[in-house]
Design a protein around this motif. Structure first.
Motif, short mmCIF file in Angstrom:
data_model
loop_
_atom_site.label_atom_id
_atom_site.label_comp_id
_atom_site.label_asym_id
_atom_site.label_seq_id
_atom_site.Cartn_x
_atom_site.Cartn_y
_atom_site.Cartn_z
N ARG A 54 0.83 -1.21 0.00
CA ARG A 54 0.00 0.00 0.00
C ARG A 54 0.87 1.26 0.00
O ARG A 54 0.55 2.25 -0.64
CB ARG A 54 -0.95 0.00 1.21
CG ARG A 54 -2.08 -1.01 1.05
CD ARG A 54 -3.24 -0.72 1.99
NE ARG A 54 -3.89 0.55 1.74
CZ ARG A 54 -4.64 0.82 0.68
NH1 ARG A 54 -4.82 -0.08 -0.27
NH2 ARG A 54 -5.23 2.00 0.57
N LEU A 55 1.95 1.23 0.74
CA LEU A 55 2.88 2.36 0.75
C LEU A 55 3.44 2.62 -0.65
O LEU A 55 3.53 3.77 -1.09
CB LEU A 55 4.02 2.09 1.73
CG LEU A 55 3.91 2.67 3.12
CD1 LEU A 55 5.00 2.11 4.03
CD2 LEU A 55 3.96 4.19 3.11
N ALA A 56 3.81 1.55 -1.32
CA ALA A 56 4.36 1.69 -2.67
C ALA A 56 3.31 2.23 -3.64
O ALA A 56 3.59 3.10 -4.47
CB ALA A 56 4.90 0.34 -3.16
N LYS A 97 10.04 2.39 1.11
CA LYS A 97 11.04 3.21 1.81
C LYS A 97 11.13 4.62 1.23
O LYS A 97 11.21 5.62 1.96
CB LYS A 97 12.41 2.52 1.76
CG LYS A 97 12.58 1.42 2.78
CD LYS A 97 13.99 0.88 2.81
CE LYS A 97 14.23 -0.02 4.01
NZ LYS A 97 13.19 -1.03 4.22
N ASP A 98 11.11 4.71 -0.08
CA ASP A 98 11.18 6.03 -0.73
C ASP A 98 9.91 6.85 -0.43
O ASP A 98 9.97 8.09 -0.34
CB ASP A 98 11.34 5.87 -2.24
CG ASP A 98 12.74 5.43 -2.63
OD1 ASP A 98 13.63 5.47 -1.76
OD2 ASP A 98 12.93 5.03 -3.79
N ALA A 134 9.77 10.43 1.34
CA ALA A 134 9.07 11.54 0.69
C ALA A 134 8.17 12.27 1.69
O ALA A 134 8.06 13.51 1.65
CB ALA A 134 8.24 11.03 -0.49
N PHE A 135 7.53 11.53 2.58
CA PHE A 135 6.73 12.17 3.62
C PHE A 135 7.60 13.05 4.50
O PHE A 135 7.27 14.21 4.78
CB PHE A 135 6.04 11.12 4.50
CG PHE A 135 4.71 10.65 3.98
CD1 PHE A 135 3.63 11.52 3.89
CD2 PHE A 135 4.53 9.33 3.60
CE1 PHE A 135 2.40 11.09 3.42
CE2 PHE A 135 3.31 8.88 3.13
CZ PHE A 135 2.24 9.77 3.04
N GLU A 136 8.73 12.51 4.94
CA GLU A 136 9.62 13.28 5.82
C GLU A 136 10.15 14.52 5.10
O GLU A 136 10.25 15.60 5.70
CB GLU A 136 10.77 12.40 6.29
CG GLU A 136 10.33 11.31 7.26
CD GLU A 136 11.50 10.60 7.90
OE1 GLU A 136 11.44 10.36 9.12
OE2 GLU A 136 12.47 10.27 7.18
N GLU A 137 10.48 14.37 3.84
CA GLU A 137 10.99 15.52 3.08
C GLU A 137 9.92 16.59 2.92
O GLU A 137 10.22 17.79 3.00
CB GLU A 137 11.49 15.05 1.71
CG GLU A 137 12.76 14.23 1.79
CD GLU A 137 13.17 13.66 0.44
OE1 GLU A 137 12.32 13.68 -0.49
OE2 GLU A 137 14.32 13.20 0.32
#
Length: 379
Positions: A303-305, A318-319, A323-326
């Motif tokens: 789901r994250l992907a 992971k990316d 992206a959320f943190e960025e």
């Protein structure tokens, strides 16, 4: 899609200049006029509201001073004022904090016991004063839902209530009223709305919900894009309008209708940070949410992907988390406990506090130990 019942009786009046219409919806009534620290007097909203109320023969008694993290002691005071003045309704002019306070006061007005009984499930709300809203800060969607959150200062608990009688009767959404919202509050509102959408998206029990998934992904893309535009130009009307409506749709019941059971673990942990340290709700979520994603990555990697591809143009889990943190970093939202001066040594205390809300919300897998492990990823 799972079976569901969707009900939302709130009338939305959306658009520039609609502030001057608030009086006609309260025609002839007497209201408790609730607002915050007084910013509505500095930006002119107060004058427009008062003019409209007087024009439509609406009597009112003011009660200002609602905090960004609204507290129970103020609710007690406002209930007494409402009773003494024998008001017919409540007018909340502000953001989620003011609206949530209005809902708590509305619930407590007719109740002979302690209004906190509703928050700890000792009593059920059966009757409430009518609530009217003039929104000045987009974030919580309290203007179009039946929930409210209040902090009990003495117990350090930030708990919620919900009842059909707490849906606002009318909510006026005038994007121009948000032009003067400070950048940090824009960022907090952006995070709050996004996490509202993604709690259900990532915790739902039923997988085949393409309508809801697409709805969520579109709203998150819109919130991210408009947040950036607002931070560049606070008076971009279209950006403010699209952000405002997206934040309202994020928690009015539509995105979760048909997804089956779902949970709000990030809000559970975020509420403890706000209750203990009085930090902004959005800031608590920008800290907790990436950590929660990391802890649960193996369970929700697909789901994250999928979300990452739809929203961030990323191809793996992971990316997507990065992206959320960025994004949170880009808009000025904290992503680590230390950024809001919370020491790693406090994690045990925070987890202990959060367990009480996890119990109330029946989040059985969120023990003190699990919560602590998640928070360590945010240290």
């Amino acid at each position: 899609m799972k079976d569901f019942v969707f009900y939302n009786p709130t009338q939305i009046v959306f658009g520039e200049g609609k502030t001057s219409e608030i009086g006609k919806y309260l025609q002839g009534q007497k209201c408790l006029f609730l607002y915050g620290s007084g910013s509505i007097k500095r930006n002119g909203i107060y004058d427009r509201v008062v003019e409209s109320l007087k024009k439509h023969d609406v009597k009112f008694v003011e009660k200002s001073g609602v905090k960004p993290n609204p507290v129970l002691s103020f609710v007690y005071e406002a209930i007494q004022t409402a009773r003494k003045e024998q008001v017919d309704c409540i007018l909340a002019v502000g953001g989620g904090s003011v609206i949530d306070t209005a809902k708590a006061v509305a619930a407590g007005f007719y109740y002979s016991g302690d209004v906190w009984d509703f928050f700890v499930d000792k009593a059920k709300i059966t009757k409430a004063l009518p609530i009217y809203v003039l929104l000045t800060l987009s974030a919580t969607a309290s203007e179009m839902n039946s929930g409210a959150v209040i902090t009990n200062e003495s117990t350090k608990q930030k708990f919620n209530i919900q009842a059909v009688s707490l849906f606002p009767k009318v909510s006026i959404l005038d994007p121009t009223n948000t032009y003067t919202v400070p950048q940090n509050q824009v960022a907090n509102g952006s995070v709050d709305a996004i996490v509202h959408l993604l709690e259900g998206y990532f915790t739902k029990s039923y997988p085949n919900t393409p309508i809801q998934d697409g709805f969520v992904e579109t709203l998150v893309r819109t919130i991210i894009a408009t947040t950036k535009k607002i931070l560049e130009n606070p008076k971009d009307y279209d950006a403010r309008a699209n952000f405002m409506w997206s934040a309202t749709l994020a928690l009015n019941g539509l995105t979760t209708a048909g997804i089956g059971n779902y949970e709000f673990p990030n809000h559970m942990m975020g509420h403890s940070l706000s209750a203990l340290y009085d930090i902004a709700h959005g800031a608590s979520l920008s800290i907790v949410f990436p950590a929660w994603l990391k802890y649960n990555e193996s369970n929700i990697s697909e789901r994250l992907a999928n979300f990452g591809k739809a929203v961030f143009n990323k191809t793996n889990s992971k990316d997507t988390i990065t992206a959320f943190e960025e994004y949170f970093h880009e808009i000025g939202a904290p992503i680590r406990l230390k950024e809001v001066n919370i020491d790693k040594a406090d994690i045990d205390k925070i987890a202990e506090n959060a367990v009480s809300l996890a119990t109330k919300w029946h989040l059985k897998t969120y023990t003190k130990e699990v919560i602590a492990k998640i928070l360590e990823l945010a240290a």
